[in-house]
Design a protein around this motif. Structure first.
Motif, mmCIF file in Angstrom:
data_model
loop_
_atom_site.group_PDB
_atom_site.id
_atom_site.type_symbol
_atom_site.label_atom_id
_atom_site.label_comp_id
_atom_site.label_asym_id
_atom_site.label_seq_id
_atom_site.Cartn_x
_atom_site.Cartn_y
_atom_site.Cartn_z
ATOM 1 N N TYR B 184 -11.838 -28.978 -21.832
ATOM 2 C CA TYR B 184 -11.848 -30.161 -22.699
ATOM 3 C C TYR B 184 -11.297 -31.381 -21.967
ATOM 4 N N GLY B 185 -11.035 -31.215 -20.678
ATOM 5 C CA GLY B 185 -10.644 -32.360 -19.872
ATOM 6 C C GLY B 185 -9.267 -32.912 -20.172
ATOM 7 N N CYS B 186 -8.403 -32.131 -20.858
ATOM 8 C CA CYS B 186 -7.045 -32.632 -21.154
ATOM 9 C C CYS B 186 -6.373 -33.111 -19.875
ATOM 10 N N VAL B 187 -6.640 -32.361 -18.772
ATOM 11 C CA VAL B 187 -5.912 -32.638 -17.530
ATOM 12 C C VAL B 187 -6.441 -33.866 -16.787
ATOM 13 N N HIS B 188 -7.489 -34.525 -17.291
ATOM 14 C CA HIS B 188 -7.872 -35.804 -16.694
ATOM 15 C C HIS B 188 -6.783 -36.840 -16.957
ATOM 16 N N CYS B 189 -6.223 -36.818 -18.159
ATOM 17 C CA CYS B 189 -5.192 -37.792 -18.521
ATOM 18 C C CYS B 189 -3.787 -37.232 -18.329
ATOM 19 N N HIS B 190 -3.576 -35.976 -18.744
ATOM 20 C CA HIS B 190 -2.249 -35.356 -18.640
ATOM 21 C C HIS B 190 -2.210 -34.480 -17.399
ATOM 22 N N ALA B 191 -1.307 -34.762 -16.487
ATOM 23 C CA ALA B 191 -1.179 -33.870 -15.334
ATOM 24 C C ALA B 191 -0.486 -32.585 -15.777
ATOM 25 N N VAL B 192 -0.977 -31.461 -15.321
ATOM 26 C CA VAL B 192 -0.295 -30.184 -15.542
ATOM 27 C C VAL B 192 -0.174 -29.502 -14.185
ATOM 28 N N ASP B 204 -14.781 -29.946 -16.879
ATOM 29 C CA ASP B 204 -15.751 -30.416 -17.877
ATOM 30 C C ASP B 204 -16.828 -31.335 -17.295
ATOM 31 N N HIS B 205 -16.642 -31.797 -16.099
ATOM 32 C CA HIS B 205 -17.648 -32.616 -15.434
ATOM 33 C C HIS B 205 -18.129 -33.800 -16.279
ATOM 34 N N PRO B 206 -17.232 -34.717 -16.647
ATOM 35 C CA PRO B 206 -17.678 -35.887 -17.413
ATOM 36 C C PRO B 206 -18.617 -36.747 -16.556
ATOM 37 N N PRO B 207 -19.727 -37.203 -17.115
ATOM 38 C CA PRO B 207 -20.709 -37.909 -16.287
ATOM 39 C C PRO B 207 -20.197 -39.259 -15.794
ATOM 40 N N ALA B 233 -22.926 -31.735 -31.917
ATOM 41 C CA ALA B 233 -21.762 -31.108 -32.537
ATOM 42 C C ALA B 233 -20.870 -30.415 -31.508
ATOM 43 N N SER B 234 -21.460 -29.956 -30.407
ATOM 44 C CA SER B 234 -20.683 -29.137 -29.477
ATOM 45 C C SER B 234 -20.031 -29.942 -28.357
ATOM 46 N N THR B 235 -20.206 -31.247 -28.340
ATOM 47 C CA THR B 235 -19.673 -31.991 -27.192
ATOM 48 C C THR B 235 -18.147 -31.977 -27.168
ATOM 49 N N THR B 236 -17.586 -32.024 -25.964
ATOM 50 C CA THR B 236 -16.132 -32.038 -25.844
ATOM 51 C C THR B 236 -15.592 -33.472 -25.797
ATOM 52 N N MET B 237 -16.474 -34.455 -25.794
ATOM 53 C CA MET B 237 -16.018 -35.854 -25.808
ATOM 54 C C MET B 237 -15.307 -36.124 -27.132
ATOM 55 N N VAL B 448 -0.961 -44.872 -30.991
ATOM 56 C CA VAL B 448 -1.226 -43.702 -30.152
ATOM 57 C C VAL B 448 -2.653 -43.790 -29.622
ATOM 58 N N LYS B 449 -2.805 -43.619 -28.292
ATOM 59 C CA LYS B 449 -4.137 -43.772 -27.708
ATOM 60 C C LYS B 449 -4.919 -42.477 -27.685
ATOM 61 N N MET B 450 -4.211 -41.365 -27.767
ATOM 62 C CA MET B 450 -4.902 -40.087 -27.656
ATOM 63 C C MET B 450 -5.980 -39.989 -28.724
ATOM 64 N N PRO B 451 -7.197 -39.640 -28.317
ATOM 65 C CA PRO B 451 -8.306 -39.596 -29.263
ATOM 66 C C PRO B 451 -8.312 -38.314 -30.093
ATOM 67 N N GLN B 452 -9.230 -38.301 -31.038
ATOM 68 C CA GLN B 452 -9.352 -37.166 -31.963
ATOM 69 C C GLN B 452 -10.340 -36.153 -31.394
ATOM 70 N N PHE B 453 -9.854 -34.913 -31.151
ATOM 71 C CA PHE B 453 -10.751 -33.860 -30.689
ATOM 72 C C PHE B 453 -11.259 -33.073 -31.894
ATOM 73 N N THR B 454 -12.419 -32.453 -31.724
ATOM 74 C CA THR B 454 -12.959 -31.614 -32.788
ATOM 75 C C THR B 454 -12.738 -30.170 -32.389
ATOM 76 N N LEU B 455 -11.726 -29.543 -32.981
ATOM 77 C CA LEU B 455 -11.342 -28.195 -32.577
ATOM 78 C C LEU B 455 -11.217 -27.306 -33.800
ATOM 79 N N SER B 456 -11.536 -26.036 -33.622
ATOM 80 C CA SER B 456 -11.317 -25.077 -34.706
ATOM 81 C C SER B 456 -9.830 -24.732 -34.740
#
Lengths: 251, 684
Positions: B184-192, B204-207, B233-237, B448-456
């Motif tokens: 889900y690309g969390c680590v693009h913004c948050h270093a772990v 996630d290979h964002p284009p 519906a399935s996008t991780t963006m 807060v800048k963090m966006p809304q993810f669609t997660l179960s």
């Protein structure tokens, strides 16, 4: 340390005394809340399970599928707007614990299992005309070892032992000349001792004079793996498995 | 005043008037003072639990041995290396008593079976809480500075993740959460950063958006930005909850800054007028696009893989001339795409473009009409892109990739409660906070800048578990207690074949020497395994060995010379040293040995329960069909496989039957005799 502790204890006793009536008040308010907010507009006379019963999940987690029950009337027609309350043993929680049936007469709740492995008897209740109607169902919580067993069984065993096919897994059951038992078939599997189960899994069908279509796993799975699979088989078993052995209580 | 003083002195007289009496009184006071400590212990909570435990075991059959193992007083597990000082076993007295497995009353339950011993790891490592405390409230529910309440069972796998950086078979939730941090690309913004210093990488290979205007329109970008899940519906963006004006400005900047690139678009060759209308779906099917791309079916279910983007509404998004160029060679637009370069003929491309254009939804974005943007609006779009950190994931012309855009999460699992601003009414615990933050970041304030993810719910739990595993203890423990993650290698095959392997994106599905995907078999030893003729044929026309698989190897339309290049490379480079290439020369196999092998196959080992040899009689559907295995595999591989399948593919489900050399030899001879065409070899 000592003085702090005793001061704290004293304070706690006092606080508890003061809080007791307060909490009682709050509790009453709480339990009254859902029903007060949910005004049932209809009543049914029967409850049937639509889906979500007999699921297996890890202890303390929310089951994958919600529990869905349907309220029907005398004619078997779905009743929208009826109140349904969900109950379970301590440790189980429902979200929501009480809900009105939707336009198709169904009430849906997410079930979170308790932290003890085992079978959880749940019930749904709807106030019917005159007396309330209840429906019982069951969910199974797996502890760590049993869940490792379930993962191994899914990988190695289910293709043959589970007659059901899924989109990702085509069952091989129908292709077998001698039919194995589903792991939930307690009537048969409960009668096989742990030692015999172990030896048929270790050495294959011929170990118990059965068909070689059951392969041996003794060189593929470790002893703890096999113990875990057996723990899983026992957990699934319907009727429930009663372990043999000493009766601990003296009376 | 006077009477009080008089009274006091009479009391003094009464107590200490005479030396003997004074001595008695003093001793009494001393005695009472000495009794305080034992009395306190007697009335303490843990002591009452110990008494209750003794009551519980008294009536059991094995009371005597339980009693013998019971030790009164405070118990402690002390493990300096792990920073564990756990007194939990003072009250949790039945943890190690196998015979108490029927007891459900806490704190006396037997501990469920886990792979580690209590004495070696203690309790708080997995369960959290205050190990040193000796009251229930302090041990389980402390919220004091530097302390943590006990961890809810639903996140228990996070404990494992502190030491085990690798993926464990028994921790599916933790494994999922870790995969999601990358997927889900969390680590693009948050270093772990893992305790060993390696960084968690995104998968996630964002284009890249550098040439975005070649691919799509500003109107589509607008609708996408407003609600990515409405398109797919399935996008991780994630959804950034943008206002119409903001989405319009961002789309204006993206289109405005996009630079055209030669080869990004191609003339949209129309399929011949007399083309078969079924040609599109059947070419899409034959090319096994669904192995990686999903499409929503009529029932609303996604069918297909998730390696590439969902294509349900691709006709709304992609310009046909871009699509044609992409299908011709996706690496022109995106040199690192996981999509293979199929060698499609122009007519095939036209057919596929026409087919994909039909995958559209006339309602989607129909109400969007954007006026030409002013320079101010475009500049505002850029400002928003910088503020929201779009460039942390996507390459964008004129915007630098921000460094450390969001807080580092390498030790989030030990974040002190005092540093957390909880929402009103929220339980004060770290898991609750993390889960809430993942579920609805913007609930914590409009800035807060963090966006809304669609997660179960299950995905949120998994992510929370993976984050809770990132603890200070995990970082500070000695290296020898840690199990390292298995990092991807950066293996890259050489020469013209290496170039082909990259172009065909073999790594997207197959693994070679520790790098690559897991959808398809590991090919590191493929050269020892298969015969030349079979491999050549297979690369030309991959007919599947397992008809039950949904995901399959596509046909790449390779030229003969490319095919030979690949075949040669695979056969010479991907060799296993463990396989004896000269083993069991087919000529030495007498008919008797073959016949013996056949009997072993059908009776002793009953291989037909999983494999098909004779399509008329056998039905086994688990392993690959073996009707022509003698033309496919090498004898050396077959023999080694039969002796120990897991040595060649550790994850295979084929059981190791511990065959004698003789049986393995006979079975190999029999299998090598199966040369194909309807299982003649199996027939008598």
């Amino acid at each position: 340390m000592n003085t702090r502790l005793s001061a704290q204890t004293k304070f706690r006793v006092l606080a508890a005394l003061a809080i007791l009536p307060l909490t009682m008040l709050l509790c009453c308010k709480h339990s009254a809340l859902p029903n007060a907010a949910l005004k049932a507009t209809a009543q049914g006379t029967a409850l049937v399970e639509s889906s979500g019963g007999h699921q297996v999940g890890a202890t303390g987690t929310t089951l994958t599928d919600p529990l869905v029950v349907q309220v029907n009337d005398d004619q078997g027609t779905a009743v929208p707007g009826a109140l349904v309350e969900f109950h379970g043993p301590s440790g189980v929680s429902f979200d929501p614990a009480a809900v009105l049936t939707d336009s198709s007469g169904q009430a849906t709740t997410a079930v979170t299992l308790g932290t003890i492995a085992g079978r959880y008897q749940l019930s749904a209740m709807t106030p019917g005309k005159g007396k309330s109607v209840t429906l019982d169902t069951l969910e199974i919580a797996l502890g760590y070892e049993q869940r490792v067993g379930s993962i191994l069984a899914d990988k190695y065993c289910s293709r043959c032992h589970d007659p059901e096919s899924s989109p990702v897994r085509v069952s091989n059951y129908d292709n077998l000349e001698v039919k194995p038992h589903a792991f939930s078939e307690g009537n048969t599997l409960n009668k096989i001792s742990d030692a015999d189960l172990t030896s048929i899994i270790l050495h294959g069908g011929p170990a118990l004079n059965r068909s070689a279509l059951m392969p041996p796993y003794g060189n593929t799975l470790s002893a703890p793996d096999i113990k875990a699979i057996i723990a899983y088989i026992r957990a699934l078993s319907d009727p429930p498995y009663q372990p043999p052995g000493t009766v601990y209580a003296r009376q | 005043m006077q009477p009080i003083r008089k009274y006091l002195s009479s009391v003094w007289q009464a107590l200490f008037g005479d030396p003997v009496r004074a001595f008695g009184v003093v001793s009494l006071i001393l005695l009472l003072a000495l009794a305080i400590a034992p009395a306190k212990e007697h009335f303490s909570q843990w002591h009452s639990y110990q008494r209750k435990y003794l009551g519980l075991i008294r009536d059991r059959g094995d009371a005597i041995s339980l009693r013998r193992r019971f030790e009164p007083g405070i118990h402690q597990i002390w493990l300096p290396e792990l920073g564990v000082v756990d007194r939990c076993t003072t009250c949790h007295l039945g943890l190690k008593e196998a015979s108490l497995s029927d007891v459900t009353q806490q704190p006396f339950r037997k501990h469920p079976v886990v792979p580690h011993s209590l004495d070696a790891f203690g309790c708080v490592i997995c369960h959290g809480g205050q190990g040193q405390a000796t009251t229930v409230v302090e041990a389980h529910h402390s919220e004091r500075a530097g302390e943590e309440p006990i961890l809810p069972t639903r996140y228990i796998e996070s404990g494992c993740g502190q030491c085990h950086q690798n993926s464990l078979p028994g921790t599916p939730q933790l494994n999922l959460g870790r995969t999601m941090l990358s997927r889900y690309g969390c680590v693009h913004c948050h270093a772990v950063t893992r305790p060993d210093g390696s960084k968690v990488a995104a998968t996630d290979h964002p284009p890249s958006l550098v040439h975005i205007a070649d691919k799509t329109t500003r109107e589509w970008l607008f609708s996408w930005l407003k609600d990515p899940q409405a398109y797919a519906a399935s996008t991780t963006m994630p959804n950034f909850k943008l206002s119409d004006a903001d989405a319009s400005d961002i789309s204006a900047y993206l289109v405005n800054s996009s630079s055209p690139k030669a080869g990004d678009t191609a003339a949209d060759a129309k399929p011949a007028a007399n083309a078969d209308p079924a040609a599109g779906p059947s070419l899409y099917g034959e090319s096994f696009c669904a192995s990686c791309h999903s499409v929503q079916n009529a029932a609303g279910n996604l069918v297909g893989g998730d390696l590439g983007p969902e294509l349900t509404r691709i006709g709304n998004k992609a310009k046909p001339e871009w699509l044609a160029a992409w299908l011709q060679n996706p690496r022109v637009y995106d040199s690192t795409t996981p999509m293979p370069h199929y060698r499609f003929a122009p007519q095939q491309i036209a057919t596929l473009v026409a087919f994909l254009q039909t995958k559209s939804d006339s309602d989607y974005g129909s109400g969007v009409h954007l006026d030409a943007a002013t320079p101010q609006q475009i500049a505002h779009g850029r400002k928003l892109i910088v503020e929201l950190g779009c460039a942390a994931c996507h390459e964008i012309n004129g915007v630098q990739k921000p460094e450390n855009f969001a807080p580092d999460l390498s030790a989030i699992g030990s974040k002190p409660l005092a540093q957390i601003v909880f929402l009103p009414g929220m339980e004060h615990s770290l898991p609750t906070y993390i889960a809430a933050k993942i579920r609805q970041p913007r609930a914590f304030g409009s800035s807060v800048k963090m966006p809304q993810f669609t997660l179960s719910a299950a995905q949120t739990d998994a992510l929370t578990t993976a984050l809770l595993a990132l603890t200070a203890r995990g970082r500070s423990m000695p290296d020898n207690l840690r199990v390292a993650a298995v990092p991807e290698t950066n293996y890259q095959p050489a020469g013209p074949a290496g170039k082909l392997i990259t172009e065909l994106a073999c790594f997207s599905c197959h693994r070679f020497n520790g790098r690559g995907g897991e959808m398809a078999p590991d090919l590191s030893w493929e050269g020892s395994s298969v015969q030349r003729q079979w491999l050549t044929n297979f690369l030309h026309n991959p007919n599947t060995l397992r008809p039950s698989l949904i995901r399959r190897m596509p046909r790449f339309n390779l030229s003969d010379s490319d095919n030979k290049e690949l075949t040669d490379y695979i056969l010479t480079v991907y060799q296993s040293p463990a396989i004896d290439a000269d083993l069991v020369p087919a000529a030495t196999n007498s008919a008797d040995v073959v016949e013996h092998g056949r009997q072993l196959f059908y009776s002793k080992y009953a291989c037909q329960s999983c494999h098909i040899i004779d399509t008329k009689t056998d039905k086994g559907y688990i392993g690959p069909t073996l009707t022509q295995v003698g033309s496919r595999l090498t004898a050396g591989w077959l023999y080694a496989w039969l002796k120990n399948p897991q040595a060649l593919r550790p994850s295979t489900t084929e059981p190791n039957q511990n065959l004698s050399d003789e049986d393995a030899h006979a079975l190999t001879a029999f299998l090598m005799s199966l040369k194909g065409s309807g299982g003649q070899g199996a027939k008598r």
